[in-house]
Design an enzyme around this catalytic site. Structure first.
Site, PDB file in Angstrom:
ATOM      1  N   ARG A  90      44.926   6.577  31.717  1.00 45.63           N
ATOM      2  CA  ARG A  90      46.287   6.041  31.718  1.00 45.63           C
ATOM      3  C   ARG A  90      46.434   4.956  32.785  1.00 45.63           C
ATOM      4  O   ARG A  90      47.083   3.931  32.553  1.00 45.63           O
ATOM      5  CB  ARG A  90      47.287   7.163  31.969  1.00 45.63           C
ATOM      6  CG  ARG A  90      48.730   6.684  32.035  1.00 45.63           C
ATOM      7  CD  ARG A  90      49.701   7.826  32.271  1.00 45.63           C
ATOM      8  NE  ARG A  90      51.067   7.360  32.295  1.00 45.63           N
ATOM      9  CZ  ARG A  90      52.130   8.148  32.367  1.00 45.63           C
ATOM     10  NH1 ARG A  90      51.971   9.452  32.426  1.00 45.63           N
ATOM     11  NH2 ARG A  90      53.350   7.639  32.383  1.00 45.63           N
ATOM     12  N   ASN A 144      51.102  11.229  22.492  1.00 48.23           N
ATOM     13  CA  ASN A 144      51.351   9.802  22.299  1.00 48.23           C
ATOM     14  C   ASN A 144      50.075   9.045  21.950  1.00 48.23           C
ATOM     15  O   ASN A 144      48.986   9.460  22.334  1.00 48.23           O
ATOM     16  CB  ASN A 144      51.949   9.212  23.585  1.00 48.23           C
ATOM     17  CG  ASN A 144      53.419   9.526  23.739  1.00 48.23           C
ATOM     18  OD1 ASN A 144      54.164   9.493  22.776  1.00 48.23           O
ATOM     19  ND2 ASN A 144      53.840   9.846  24.956  1.00 48.23           N
ATOM     20  N   CYS A 164      59.364  13.746  19.700  1.00 46.45           N
ATOM     21  CA  CYS A 164      59.566  12.966  20.920  1.00 46.45           C
ATOM     22  C   CYS A 164      60.846  13.470  21.587  1.00 46.45           C
ATOM     23  O   CYS A 164      61.742  13.974  20.912  1.00 46.45           O
ATOM     24  CB  CYS A 164      59.689  11.479  20.585  1.00 46.45           C
ATOM     25  SG  CYS A 164      59.928  10.391  22.005  1.00 46.45           S
ATOM     26  N   HIS A 194      59.331   5.470  19.972  1.00 44.22           N
ATOM     27  CA  HIS A 194      59.439   4.569  21.133  1.00 44.22           C
ATOM     28  C   HIS A 194      59.927   3.179  20.743  1.00 44.22           C
ATOM     29  O   HIS A 194      59.676   2.203  21.441  1.00 44.22           O
ATOM     30  CB  HIS A 194      58.101   4.489  21.889  1.00 44.22           C
ATOM     31  CG  HIS A 194      57.775   5.753  22.623  1.00 44.22           C
ATOM     32  ND1 HIS A 194      56.697   5.881  23.476  1.00 44.22           N
ATOM     33  CD2 HIS A 194      58.393   6.978  22.645  1.00 44.22           C
ATOM     34  CE1 HIS A 194      56.671   7.112  23.974  1.00 44.22           C
ATOM     35  NE2 HIS A 194      57.696   7.775  23.474  1.00 44.22           N
ATOM     36  N   TYR A 244      62.559   2.367  25.949  1.00 41.14           N
ATOM     37  CA  TYR A 244      61.319   1.659  25.621  1.00 41.14           C
ATOM     38  C   TYR A 244      61.591   0.246  25.095  1.00 41.14           C
ATOM     39  O   TYR A 244      60.693  -0.596  25.097  1.00 41.14           O
ATOM     40  CB  TYR A 244      60.497   2.450  24.602  1.00 41.14           C
ATOM     41  CG  TYR A 244      59.838   3.664  25.192  1.00 41.14           C
ATOM     42  CD1 TYR A 244      58.607   3.570  25.834  1.00 41.14           C
ATOM     43  CD2 TYR A 244      60.454   4.910  25.126  1.00 41.14           C
ATOM     44  CE1 TYR A 244      58.003   4.688  26.396  1.00 41.14           C
ATOM     45  CE2 TYR A 244      59.859   6.033  25.680  1.00 41.14           C
ATOM     46  CZ  TYR A 244      58.636   5.918  26.316  1.00 41.14           C
ATOM     47  OH  TYR A 244      58.046   7.023  26.876  1.00 41.14           O
TER      48      TYR A 244
END
Length: 421
Positions: A90, A144, A164, A194, A244
């Site tokens: 990440r 995700n 989500c 998102h 987002y």
């Protein structure tokens, strides 16, 4: 009822356990299996999970294992919450795109594609094992990028629904602002995972009074501040975009911010170290306050609601899920995965009708859907050209020089997770 959590060693898990314990009348779990290859984390989380159940007098059993096949055997539902490559991957997703002036984020843009490429093959392998042991089990995907991962699962014929926490977060926030119980708030929630907008906030259900104009009039400044967007933008749009959307509506501003502060991955990694130290305390028998800063707010309530609806016809009658479009949004392909309100039961989700979508939102949704299609092809079949095309198609990239450079960097940073590289 047996439920398995793949990625059970996550620091998220106590949030989930707390929901299972509190809401046991909605979802009466008899056996809960936490599966994770990281044995050190798994045992800490598993021990805390048992203490949380004991504190709340839940009589279900909790077991931990590193054996995936044993974990999913006989499960009625399998919840996926894994992170291939961990926080280290990440960290990369959030940093190397910035060198090209593009957003670095784990689910959006180049970083989001990297995560999809690492994740889809792993999830499909898990799903195949689930189907071999229990073909009727539901797979609830919280991993995700949820839209792409859910589309991969559905494309292979798995009984899957994507989940989500954005929608339930808005529901809780709006309920608080209106001083109403959350169950009284129904969102007209439309978009892709998102990439969503709240186009209405209704009282009582899908046919209730729309109080979104009132909400924006009286609380617009607070809502905008939480989204880090100007109030004037919400006034002009007359909708509430997901946070987002800031990556799209304020892209360059976000890039400047990201270049001047530690990555979210670094913050989360430090938080996880603190959480694991807390979990090691044998006196701790509830989720710690620090967990609220980790992310995933209301995740447990959403998961319980969805699992109950799928397994025993319980839960809320309408829930926001990720599922096949099947004509709900006529400007998208039927096999696109959308995030909308649906009636959810033991046969799965059935999206509710959606009012015509403003071209301002429909256009962006169509472009991101096309990107997700190309991203899934790259995840399933590999190849530099497929990665390049997916990056070129993304509205946050879209220039061939950026796409070329980002393709090389994505592959270089993820080679150990890409079988074809």
């Amino acid at each position: 009822m047996k439920l398995t959590v793949v990625g059970g060693g996550s620091t998220y898990t106590p949030e989930l356990i707390d929901g299972f314990a509190r809401l046991r009348d909605t979802l009466p779990i008899e056996e809960l299996v936490l599966m994770d290859p990281a044995t050190d984390r798994l045992e800490l989380v598993g021990a805390l999970a048992r203490r949380i159940f004991a504190r709340q007098a839940h009589n279900g059993t909790i077991t931990t294992t590193t054996d995936l096949d044993a974990a999913v055997e006989g499960a009625d539902a399998v919840l996926l919450q894994l992170r291939v490559g961990g926080q280290a991957a990440r960290e990369q997703d959030e940093t190397w795109p910035l060198d090209c002036g593009c957003v670095g984020q784990e689910t959006t843009g180049a970083g989001g594609l990297a995560k999809a490429l690492r994740t889809v093959p792993v999830v499909l392998d898990i799903a195949d094992r689930v189907r071999r042991t229990n073909p009727t089990a539901w797979i609830i995907d919280f991993t995700n990028p949820v839209g792409i991962v859910t589309r991969a699962l559905l494309q292979e014929g798995h009984r899957a629904v994507g989940l989500c926490n954005v929608a339930i977060g808005f529901q809780r926030k709006f309920a608080g602002l209106l001083d109403l119980p959350p169950a009284q708030i129904h969102l007209d929630h439309v978009g892709l995972n998102h990439l969503t907008w709240e186009t209405g906030v209704r009282l009582g259900g899908p046919d209730g009074e729309n109080v979104l104009p009132e909400l924006l009039s009286h609380h617009g400044e607070k809502i905008a501040a939480d989204l880090h967007l100007p109030t004037t933008l919400l006034d002009r749009l007359a909708v509430v975009p997901s946070y987002y959307l800031r990556y799209y509506y304020a892209h360059d501003e976000v890039v400047r911010e990201l270049r001047t502060k530690p990555s979210r991955a670094a913050e989360v990694a430090e938080m996880e170290r603190q959480l694991l130290a807390l979990y090691a305390d044998p006196a701790l028998d509830e989720k710690p306050d620090l967990l609220a800063k980790r992310g995933g707010a209301y995740y447990s309530e959403a998961a319980v609601d969805l699992a109950a609806a799928l397994l025993n016809g319980g839960g809320s009658p309408y829930q926001v899920v990720n599922t096949h479009n099947n004509g709900t949004l006529p400007f998208l392909p039927d096999d696109a995965v959308i995030e909308v309100q649906a009636a959810v039961g033991e046969k799965g989700p059935k999206p509710l009708p959606v009012a015509p979508v403003d071209p301002l939102y429909a256009g962006l949704m169509a472009q991101v859907t096309a990107y997700e299609d190309l991203a899934l092809r790259a995840a399933l079949h590999g190849g530099r050209d497929r990665v390049f095309k997916a990056l070129l198609s993304h509205p946050l990239i879209g220039q061939y020089e950026y796409a070329e450079t980002l393709t090389d960097r994505l592959i270089a940073h993820n080679r150990e997770h890409l079988a074809w590289a």
